[in-house]
Enzyme design. Structure first.
Site, PDB file in Angstrom:
ATOM      1  N   ASP A 132       0.854  -1.183   0.000  1.00 20.78           N
ATOM      2  CA  ASP A 132       0.000   0.000   0.000  1.00 20.78           C
ATOM      3  C   ASP A 132       0.895   1.239   0.000  1.00 20.78           C
ATOM      4  OD1 ASP A 132      -2.342   1.475   0.069  1.00 20.78           O
ATOM      5  OD2 ASP A 132      -2.675   1.204   2.217  1.00 20.78           O
ATOM      6  N   GLU A 147       2.572   4.652  -4.323  1.00 27.92           N
ATOM      7  CA  GLU A 147       2.546   5.493  -5.527  1.00 27.92           C
ATOM      8  C   GLU A 147       3.894   6.185  -5.823  1.00 27.92           C
ATOM      9  OE1 GLU A 147      -1.121   4.262  -4.313  1.00 27.92           O
ATOM     10  OE2 GLU A 147       0.137   5.571  -3.099  1.00 27.92           O
ATOM     11  N   ASP A 206      -9.050   3.218  -2.300  1.00 31.99           N
ATOM     12  CA  ASP A 206      -9.940   3.676  -1.236  1.00 31.99           C
ATOM     13  C   ASP A 206     -11.289   4.146  -1.779  1.00 31.99           C
ATOM     14  OD1 ASP A 206      -7.950   3.099   0.542  1.00 31.99           O
ATOM     15  OD2 ASP A 206      -7.180   5.136   0.649  1.00 31.99           O
TER      16      ASP A 206
END
Length: 778
Positions: free
Chosen positions: A405, A408, A482
């Site tokens: 997670d 990015e 999300d």
């Protein structure tokens, strides 16, 4: 939160129109691999990679062809040797490379590319340099042209009239169709026009843009920095394009069988006792479960590669107990390593010089969950191996899955990510983060997957990632980030995952029930019905939201949720076979109807229903209080899964859908392998056959292996081709083992023939190959 102030007239920026076209056509030079030619002041190379892949790449300032990124498989870019034939007129020059033809206008620099069938793969393509820098291309299209792909972008199935920016971004705001950036950047688009498909992949991991709006019906692809490395893919079918693209960038590895089951997560299950109690509740309620996820609260101060000793005093004992119940543990692992001289991972990272730095040599420190943190430079293979070694910590404690997670990478600063001036080693070819941003999450997945594959003792790894770039499908499943407990987000998940599948990411799905906001019992029931047919099936919810475990809304909702989780496991043999097909061909598991019915215009933007393989049609209910819905049945005969009613396709039908019922149809003539057990442990195998018309022959496939190891690579698997020959009074069923290295040849298989009149005939097939005739019941 934005207000009306954000659209004050003086804040609206006027578009930058100035751009320099790369023209005219100058000289050219033929090579045994293709041709280089001059457009304006730049050199462009044309390489025929294969009969269905053509590479167009701008050379660097020294005239050399730049190397492809790691998105492209090394063996996939070997140019085909062959003579380049050249034809000239006063107006244009035509280059013939293998099966490709490139015709260029001398003055304008525009070129048309056609494949061996004469189909136009790129029309009126013209390269230009924007005033803001970088390189772009404009391509012509018809007003009715459809566009698919681009990964997980929000919005409908067809991307025309929209624009998307490829820049991996941590987006917690509610996902809406106008969002141009999300977590995953897949700069690959499929053009579909008059039933003929072609594809384009812009291999640039910096910021790129696909704009189907500003120049409509033409479209623009551009890169803000770095080079212009473009691959064109011939069709003529959508499947042909997807297959060629995944041959270039890779296909999913076959995951362990448990990764295809039901997964339960929450932000967070905060203690060892809570996790064990959760597992026992699933067991007591006879709800199958294959994995429980640990979010960031399991860590010591959110430090990766640690456990909080108070919350989780004995993680190995916990994992062992869960493993005995058939449940695996998946831990979240973020890239940020807390800056803490007393933290062994940080110290080791400093000692081994693994963290991202500025050009001056200062370590980049960004604020994330543990506070100020350093970030490994995954562009360096040496760092990837260091990162892989850290996972011994989890494996020694019985962890079998990893969840990446915040990769990015997400940073809690003004830009929401790493400073773009950070330098990446890039295996000896340094580049700025601005140039390589979109590769970070994919390279983290690569390092993690390769480490797990090496250390799991022959077991297949399971890895889930939020961020990625083209090629990420080789290493990880992808979830859509999300989302929220909105009906609109449930509906939007369908085209998002369909386009992911058409972009090579066959193993994907959303958080069932929605992550943020508060779900309801009805929404949880409907979303679970839908999620049971997505490739990735996980329920996940955020801090301070209503709980959404299957029993959270009373017995009626629990009964519905249990029913569809069990249905997921019943259909796992069918799904598992589709995963195998995806690993072989790149064709996705979950498919838009246009993929199977490309000649039917009604399917071209149909994104509120989908196919699993080619035989099961799923039509979720995505609005509250609806107890019926219109379903489009494509050509052929379709069988209502619940009632057995046969309906002719090529039309819309109104279908009853009480809360406990998901509209579900099976193609007549299909053969569906199922598991008759009702748990996460395999039970008796059966073939469900749905009557086709007399004279027709139904086809199917059943792939089996041990579901856990890589032994199938050595031939230890069984692959059976299935046929059902339909007659007026009987059906002849054949199973033919095209490969039989799995063992268990005497295993029995139940044959269940579903006749049009609602009756069912049964028989037993023995061995890996058999032939059985079942008569129609009187």
């Amino acid at each position: 939160m934005q207000t009306s102030e954000s659209i004050k007239p003086d804040r609206v920026k006027q578009p930058v129109l100035a751009e320099r076209v790369l023209a005219p056509l100058g000289g050219w030079q033929a090579h045994d691999w293709g041709v280089t030619l001059t457009l304006g002041q730049r050199k462009l190379a044309l390489q025929a990679i294969s009969n269905d892949i053509l590479r167009l790449v701008l050379c660097d300032d020294s005239g050399h062809i730049p190397a492809s990124t790691v998105a492209v498989l090394p063996d996939a870019v070997q140019s085909r040797a062959g003579r380049c034939a050249v034809e000239e007129t006063d107006e244009e020059v035509t280059f013939r490379l293998e099966s490709w033809t490139v015709r260029i206008d001398r003055q304008l620099g525009k070129f048309d590319v056609t494949d061996s069938r004469g189909s136009v793969t790129a029309a009126g393509m013209q390269l230009f340099s924007p005033a803001t820098g970088g390189v772009g291309a404009v391509l012509q299209a018809a007003p009715a042209t459809r566009f698919y792909g681009l990964g997980e972008e929000a919005g409908g199935l067809d991307k025309r009239h929209e624009a998307y920016t490829m820049w991996n971004s941590d987006v917690y705001a509610p996902h809406v169709p106008e969002m141009e950036t999300l977590y995953v950047s897949i700069p690959f688009v499929i053009r579909f026009d008059a039933g003929v498909a072609s594809g384009l992949f812009l291999d640039n991991p910096g910021k790129t843009k696909f704009d189907f709006r500003s120049r409509f019906p033409a479209y623009e692809v551009s890169a803000a920095t770095g080079g212009f490395d473009c691959y064109l893919f011939a069709g003529p079918t959508l499947k042909d394009v997807i297959s060629a693209y995944t041959r270039l960038t890779g296909r999913i590895e076959l995951p362990p069988r448990w990764a295809m089951g039901y997964h339960q997560s929450r932000y967070s299950y905060e203690t060892q006792d809570e996790v064990l109690a959760l597992a026992h509740t699933f067991q007591d309620k006879e709800i199958p479960l294959d994995a429980i996820y640990l979010d960031i609260h399991y860590m010591d101060g959110y430090r990766v590669f640690t456990f909080d000793r108070n919350r989780f005093p004995n993680p190995q004992q916990m994992c062992d107990e869960l493993r005995d119940m058939g449940i695996n543990v998946v831990t979240i692992v973020d890239p940020g390593v807390k800056r803490d001289p007393e933290y062994h991972v940080y110290r080791d990272g400093i000692a081994n010089d693994v963290f991202c730095k500025s050009v001056e040599g200062d370590i980049f420190i960004g604020d994330v969950w543990p506070g100020p943190s350093a970030f490994p430079d995954f562009t360096d293979d040496r760092v990837g191996r260091w990162w892989a070694d850290q996972h011994d910590f989890y494996l020694q404690r019985g962890i079998r899955g990893i969840w990446n997670d915040m990769n990015e990478p997400a940073v809690f600063n003004e830009t929401k990510t790493m400073d773009i001036e950070v330098m990446h080693r890039n295996n000896g070819y340094p580049r700025t983060h601005r140039e390589l941003h979109n590769l970070y999450g994919m390279l983290m997945s690569k390092a993690t997957y390769e480490g797990l594959a090496e250390k799991l003792g022959g077991e297949r790894p399971f890895l889930l990632t939020r961020a990625g770039y083209s090629g990420v499908q080789r290493y990880a499943a992808v979830w859509t980030g999300d989302n929220r407990s909105f009906w609109e987000h449930m509906a939007m998940a369908i085209p998002m995952v369909l386009n992911m599948g058409m972009s090579g990411i066959a193993f994907g799905g959303p958080d069932v029930g929605g992550f943020a906001h508060h779900t309801t019992g009805e929404l949880l029931a409907r979303w679970t019905q839908m999620g049971a047919f997505f490739p990735f099936f996980r329920n996940h919810s955020a801090l301070e939201t209503l709980r959404q475990e299957p029993w959270s809304f009373g017995e009626d909702i629990e009964h519905i949720v249990r029913k569809y989780i069990r249905l997921r496991y019943r259909l796992l043999p069918y799904q598992y076979t589709l995963f195998r097909e995806a690993s072989e061909t790149g064709v996705p598991i979950m498919r838009p109807l246009v993929l199977e019915y490309p000649d039917d215009p009604a399917t071209y933007n149909l994104d509120d229903q989908f196919l699993v393989g080619c035989d099961i049609l799923v039509a979720p209910v995505c609005r509250p209080d609806l107890r019926c819905r219109a379903v489009y049945l494509p050509a052929g005969t379709w069988v209502n899964y619940w009632t057995g009613e046969h309906l002719e396709g090529g039309r819309h039908v109104l279908v009853d859908a009480p809360l406990a019922t998901l509209p579900l149809f099976v193609r007549a003539g299909s053969i569906i392998p199922v598991d008759l057990g009702e748990s996460n442990r395999p039970g008796q195998l059966a073939l469900e056959i749905y009557e086709g018309k007399a004279g027709e022959v139904g086809e199917g496939r059943l792939y089996e292996d041990d579901g856990l190891t890589f032994a199938y690579r050595e031939g230890r698997y069984r692959d059976r081709q299935l046929t059902a020959e339909f007659h007026s009074d009987h059906v002849l069923v054949r199973a033919n083992a095209t490969h039989d290295g799995y063992g268990q040849a005497d295993e029995e298989c139940l044959i269940r023939m579903h006749w049009r009149d609602g009756t069912v005939s049964e028989a037993i097939g023995c061995g890996s190959s058999f032939e059985i005739s079942l008569n129609r019941l009187a």
